[in-house]
Design an enzyme around this catalytic site. Structure first.
Site, PDB file in Angstrom:
ATOM      1  CG  ASN A   4      -4.683  11.472  -3.282  1.00 35.31           C
ATOM      2  OD1 ASN A   4      -4.928  12.675  -3.194  1.00 35.31           O
ATOM      3  ND2 ASN A   4      -5.504  10.638  -3.880  1.00 35.31           N
ATOM      4  CD  GLU A  23      -4.868   8.206  -7.596  1.00 33.87           C
ATOM      5  OE1 GLU A  23      -5.189   8.243  -8.805  1.00 33.87           O
ATOM      6  OE2 GLU A  23      -5.681   7.996  -6.679  1.00 33.87           O
ATOM      7  CB  CYS A  27      -1.858   7.849   1.463  1.00 38.90           C
ATOM      8  SG  CYS A  27      -2.745   6.344   1.034  1.00 38.90           S
ATOM      9  CD  GLU A  75      -4.022   9.801   5.118  1.00 38.95           C
ATOM     10  OE1 GLU A  75      -3.615   9.683   3.942  1.00 38.95           O
ATOM     11  OE2 GLU A  75      -5.153   9.435   5.491  1.00 38.95           O
ATOM     12  CB  CYS A 100      -5.477   3.515   3.988  1.00 41.29           C
ATOM     13  SG  CYS A 100      -3.695   3.743   3.879  1.00 41.29           S
ATOM     14  CB  CYS A 143      -2.215   6.363   6.306  1.00 43.64           C
ATOM     15  SG  CYS A 143      -1.619   6.688   4.635  1.00 43.64           S
TER      16      CYS A 143
HETATM   17  N1  THU Z   1      -5.950   7.790  -0.099  1.00 49.55           N
HETATM   18  C1  THU Z   1      -5.268   8.677   0.705  1.00 49.55           C
HETATM   19  O1  THU Z   1      -4.592   9.574   0.196  1.00 49.55           O
HETATM   20  N2  THU Z   1      -5.356   8.515   2.036  1.00 49.55           N
HETATM   21  C2  THU Z   1      -6.078   7.540   2.652  1.00 49.55           C
HETATM   22  O2  THU Z   1      -5.940   7.341   3.845  1.00 49.55           O
HETATM   23  C3  THU Z   1      -7.052   6.774   1.874  1.00 49.55           C
HETATM   24  C4  THU Z   1      -6.735   6.687   0.413  1.00 49.55           C
HETATM   25  C5  THU Z   1      -5.841   7.930  -1.554  1.00 49.55           C
HETATM   26  C6  THU Z   1      -4.980   6.877  -2.181  1.00 49.55           C
HETATM   27  C7  THU Z   1      -5.505   6.870  -3.595  1.00 49.55           C
HETATM   28  O3  THU Z   1      -4.813   7.843  -4.340  1.00 49.55           O
HETATM   29  C8  THU Z   1      -6.952   7.283  -3.458  1.00 49.55           C
HETATM   30  O4  THU Z   1      -7.101   7.837  -2.161  1.00 49.55           O
HETATM   31  C9  THU Z   1      -7.928   6.132  -3.621  1.00 49.55           C
HETATM   32  O5  THU Z   1      -7.604   5.077  -2.798  1.00 49.55           O
END
Ligand code: THU
Length: 137
Positions: A41, A43, A52, A54, A85, A88
């Site tokens: 991820n 941000e 994310c 994925e 999520c 994803c």
């Molecule tokens: N996140 C992912 O990278 N993948 C997911 O499927 C769930 C959430 C990350 C996004 C964000 O940077 C952090 O987790 C908190 O939501």
């Protein structure tokens, strides 16, 4: 078979840029060629612009010239295995059949196995656009 994929996801998790949530996620995708593609991820201070793990792994797969997912692993430091999520799940379904295994893992060794189909029942697919008329208003 998923052990190498989990290890790869765990390695890339450490590179995640997650200063806002403090929640680092790693993802690894095995494509039909056998190659492993990694993502973490990333941000952003404008929160919705974050991506994310994925999504990063899918982008790496496409950039490598592959487009068929055969296995997925996702890992994070949670009290239980962290599932992809909703967005994803749809992204994975673009390149993975319903039976493609998804292993969710925690850094302390818990794992949960599922499939792309089980994670996204009733997925939106191209067949739902069978009456679409590209170019129409
Ligand atoms: N996140 C992912 O990278 N993948 C997911 O499927 C769930 C959430 C990350 C996004 C964000 O940077 C952090 O987790 C908190 O939501």
């Amino acid at each position: 078979m998923s052990d190498d994929l989990i290890a790869a996801a765990d390695m890339v998790r450490a590179r995640a840029y997650a200063p806002y949530s403090g929640f680092q996620v790693g993802a690894a995708i095995r494509s039909a060629s056998g190659a492993i593609h990694l993502g973490c991820n990333v941000e952003n201070v404008a929160y919705p612009e974050g991506t994310c793990a994925e999504a990063g792994a899918i982008a790496a797969m496409i950039a490598a010239g592959d487009s068929e997912i055969v296995e997925v692993a996702v890992i994070a430091d949670g009290s239980a295995p962290v599932p992809p999520c909703g967005g994803c799940r749809q992204k994975l379904a673009e390149f993975a059949g319903e039976g493609v295994p998804v292993t969710m893992a925690t850094v302390d060794g818990q794992t949960l196995r599922s499939t792309v189909g089980a994670l996204l029942p009733g997925r939106f697919g191209a067949d739902h656009m069978d009456r679409a008329a590209p170019g129409a208003p």
